[in-house]
Motif scaffolding. Structure first.
Motif, PDB file in Angstrom:
ATOM      1  N   GLU A   8       0.849  -1.177   0.000  1.00 43.63           N
ATOM      2  CA  GLU A   8       0.000   0.000   0.000  1.00 43.63           C
ATOM      3  C   GLU A   8       0.893   1.239   0.000  1.00 43.63           C
ATOM      4  O   GLU A   8       2.090   1.167   0.298  1.00 43.63           O
ATOM      5  N   GLU A   9       0.302   2.359  -0.358  1.00 39.46           N
ATOM      6  CA  GLU A   9       1.057   3.605  -0.364  1.00 39.46           C
ATOM      7  C   GLU A   9       1.617   3.898   1.033  1.00 39.46           C
ATOM      8  O   GLU A   9       0.878   3.905   2.013  1.00 39.46           O
ATOM      9  N   GLY A  10       2.949   4.092   1.111  1.00 36.64           N
ATOM     10  CA  GLY A  10       3.588   4.414   2.384  1.00 36.64           C
ATOM     11  C   GLY A  10       4.069   3.225   3.177  1.00 36.64           C
ATOM     12  O   GLY A  10       4.654   3.407   4.258  1.00 36.64           O
ATOM     13  N   ASP A  11       3.860   1.986   2.688  1.00 37.30           N
ATOM     14  CA  ASP A  11       4.361   0.808   3.398  1.00 37.30           C
ATOM     15  C   ASP A  11       5.891   0.773   3.336  1.00 37.30           C
ATOM     16  O   ASP A  11       6.514   1.310   2.422  1.00 37.30           O
ATOM     17  N   MET A  12       6.489   0.088   4.318  1.00 38.02           N
ATOM     18  CA  MET A  12       7.937  -0.036   4.371  1.00 38.02           C
ATOM     19  C   MET A  12       8.399  -1.169   3.448  1.00 38.02           C
ATOM     20  O   MET A  12       7.781  -2.225   3.370  1.00 38.02           O
ATOM     21  N   LEU A  13       9.524  -0.902   2.761  1.00 39.63           N
ATOM     22  CA  LEU A  13      10.068  -1.857   1.800  1.00 39.63           C
ATOM     23  C   LEU A  13      11.559  -2.008   2.038  1.00 39.63           C
ATOM     24  O   LEU A  13      12.289  -1.025   2.129  1.00 39.63           O
ATOM     25  N   GLN A  14      11.990  -3.257   2.148  1.00 39.67           N
ATOM     26  CA  GLN A  14      13.412  -3.560   2.327  1.00 39.67           C
ATOM     27  C   GLN A  14      14.069  -3.737   0.965  1.00 39.67           C
ATOM     28  O   GLN A  14      13.606  -4.507   0.124  1.00 39.67           O
ATOM     29  N   ILE A  15      15.194  -3.013   0.733  1.00 41.18           N
ATOM     30  CA  ILE A  15      15.892  -3.064  -0.550  1.00 41.18           C
ATOM     31  C   ILE A  15      17.336  -3.479  -0.299  1.00 41.18           C
ATOM     32  O   ILE A  15      18.036  -2.872   0.521  1.00 41.18           O
ATOM     33  N   GLU A  16      17.790  -4.530  -1.024  1.00 42.73           N
ATOM     34  CA  GLU A  16      19.148  -5.043  -0.901  1.00 42.73           C
ATOM     35  C   GLU A  16      19.760  -5.191  -2.293  1.00 42.73           C
ATOM     36  O   GLU A  16      19.066  -5.562  -3.239  1.00 42.73           O
ATOM     37  N   SER A  17      21.050  -4.909  -2.379  1.00 40.58           N
ATOM     38  CA  SER A  17      21.750  -5.102  -3.649  1.00 40.58           C
ATOM     39  C   SER A  17      22.066  -6.585  -3.828  1.00 40.58           C
ATOM     40  O   SER A  17      22.408  -7.282  -2.878  1.00 40.58           O
ATOM     41  N   VAL A  18      21.900  -7.075  -5.073  1.00 40.04           N
ATOM     42  CA  VAL A  18      22.144  -8.492  -5.370  1.00 40.04           C
ATOM     43  C   VAL A  18      22.874  -8.604  -6.707  1.00 40.04           C
ATOM     44  O   VAL A  18      22.915  -7.657  -7.499  1.00 40.04           O
ATOM     45  N   SER A  19      23.434  -9.775  -6.936  1.00 40.32           N
ATOM     46  CA  SER A  19      24.054 -10.110  -8.212  1.00 40.32           C
ATOM     47  C   SER A  19      23.293 -11.305  -8.787  1.00 40.32           C
ATOM     48  O   SER A  19      23.203 -12.353  -8.137  1.00 40.32           O
ATOM     49  N   LEU A  20      22.738 -11.148  -9.994  1.00 39.62           N
ATOM     50  CA  LEU A  20      21.902 -12.183 -10.595  1.00 39.62           C
ATOM     51  C   LEU A  20      22.579 -12.771 -11.835  1.00 39.62           C
ATOM     52  O   LEU A  20      23.297 -12.078 -12.549  1.00 39.62           O
ATOM     53  N   PRO A  21      22.324 -14.060 -12.105  1.00 36.32           N
ATOM     54  CA  PRO A  21      22.882 -14.674 -13.323  1.00 36.32           C
ATOM     55  C   PRO A  21      22.186 -14.122 -14.568  1.00 36.32           C
ATOM     56  O   PRO A  21      21.044 -13.667 -14.520  1.00 36.32           O
ATOM     57  N   VAL A  22      22.891 -14.190 -15.684  1.00 33.19           N
ATOM     58  CA  VAL A  22      22.344 -13.699 -16.944  1.00 33.19           C
ATOM     59  C   VAL A  22      21.325 -14.706 -17.479  1.00 33.19           C
ATOM     60  O   VAL A  22      21.566 -15.919 -17.481  1.00 33.19           O
ATOM     61  N   ALA A  23      20.194 -14.216 -17.943  1.00 37.12           N
ATOM     62  CA  ALA A  23      19.098 -15.082 -18.381  1.00 37.12           C
ATOM     63  C   ALA A  23      19.449 -15.789 -19.690  1.00 37.12           C
ATOM     64  O   ALA A  23      20.072 -15.219 -20.585  1.00 37.12           O
ATOM     65  N   THR A  24      19.027 -17.040 -19.789  1.00 34.25           N
ATOM     66  CA  THR A  24      19.151 -17.806 -21.028  1.00 34.25           C
ATOM     67  C   THR A  24      17.788 -18.264 -21.556  1.00 34.25           C
ATOM     68  O   THR A  24      17.660 -18.589 -22.737  1.00 34.25           O
ATOM     69  N   PHE A  25      16.779 -18.295 -20.676  1.00 35.26           N
ATOM     70  CA  PHE A  25      15.451 -18.780 -21.085  1.00 35.26           C
ATOM     71  C   PHE A  25      14.395 -18.173 -20.169  1.00 35.26           C
ATOM     72  O   PHE A  25      14.645 -17.951 -18.972  1.00 35.26           O
ATOM     73  N   SER A  26      13.223 -17.898 -20.742  1.00 34.48           N
ATOM     74  CA  SER A  26      12.087 -17.429 -19.945  1.00 34.48           C
ATOM     75  C   SER A  26      10.796 -17.857 -20.628  1.00 34.48           C
ATOM     76  O   SER A  26      10.743 -18.008 -21.852  1.00 34.48           O
TER      77      SER A  26
END
Length: 302
Positions: free
Chosen positions: A103-121
């Protein structure tokens, strides 16, 4: 001379991940003009202080983040578009807030990550209207240019011809969350929700009702009596001969018992003594029955 050990002590290489909590709002709440470019993608807007902190932590590029709603235990991933938000706030696309049940104004946790490169979706449209698009893969590829990563289970939104289409991310490889920045990714589509394959099979013929398949034919009544000639003479015995022994079918009524493949040439009147019945009747007519004198309509010259 500077030694490498002392240089490293002056500028330490810090690999600690970025982690911070912010109040989240939809892009429509961002001050200033409307930002449709943010709503059409998968990137967020963060405050300038986040950039300073990310720079000090030496976070690798591209900057990708894990977004967590701890209250609802919902997780997704996103990239960052700009660092122009008010301090303590982040702005998200509406479809992303809906996935996270925020909802508007809710707290959100944000963390930096490293993700693998996509090959299929693999994607599943939520409405069969998506099939009306002439080249859906090209439309999806163009829309994903505004995304930095994909997360399995997300319901993303893309806009085409002023219409919003929702697609569920069913599968991503090599992980449940992948980076799609400068990658070669194979894409597949699942049948839209509620879609049914058209039946092109041959329609079976319905059996005809019995009263239509075999109509009831009333028997032809037989009449008995003597025939009388118009000239008053009696019929000859040759004309009273018994008819040929075969069934006579009246005209206009088909013979439903006729054997298949059989040709029948019907002769209901048998010629007598080499002459037809008509010639026999003509002989009996008196030549003097008709009398009269002929006249010419045009008078002859004298």
């Amino acid at each position: 001379m500077f030694q490498f050990g002392g240089f490293n002590m002056m500028f330490p290489h810090n690999n600690r991940p970025f982690s911070s909590s912010y109040k989240c709002y939809s892009v429509s709440m961002l001050p200033g003009n409307e930002r449709h470019d943010v709503e059409k993608g998968g990137k967020i807007i963060m405050p300038p202080s986040a950039l300073d902190q990310l720079t000090r932590l030496n976070v690798e590029y591209p900057m990708l983040f894990k977004l967590t709603n701890s209250r609802r235990e919902r997780i997704t991933h996103a990239g960052v578009l700009e660092f122009v938000a008010d301090e303590g706030k982040v702005y998200l696309p509406y479809w992303m807030m809906r996935n996270l049940l925020l909802e508007e104004g809710d707290m959100l946790q944000i963390e930096s990550v490293s993700l693998p490169v996509a090959t299929f979706s693999k994607f599943q449209p939520q409405n069969s209207d998506f099939l009306d698009i002439t080249n859906p893969k090209a439309v999806l590829e163009n829309a994903l240019r505004n995304f930095a990563c994909l997360t399995t289970g997300d319901l993303i939104a893309l806009t085409y011809n002023e219409k919003i289409y929702e697609l569920c991310v069913l599968e991503t490889k090599p992980g449940n969350a992948v980076s799609i920045i400068e990658c070669d990714m194979n894409v597949e589509f699942e049948a839209p929700v509620g879609y049914q394959e058209p039946n092109y099979g041959i329609k079976k013929e319905e059996p005809m009702p019995e009263e239509i398949a075999t109509p009831h034919v009333e028997p032809i009544p037989k009449f008995s009596g003597e025939g009388i000639r118009l000239d008053g003479k009696k019929r000859k015995d040759s004309q009273l001969e018994e008819p040929m022994e075969h069934t006579v079918i009246s005209r206009g009524i088909p013979d439903y018992d006729h054997p298949f493949g059989l040709l029948r040439f019907d002769r209901t009147v048998r010629p007598s003594n080499g002459k037809s019945q008509k010639s026999t009747m003509d002989e009996d007519i008196d030549a003097n029955t008709f009398h009269g004198q002929g006249f010419s309509l045009k008078k002859g010259r004298k």
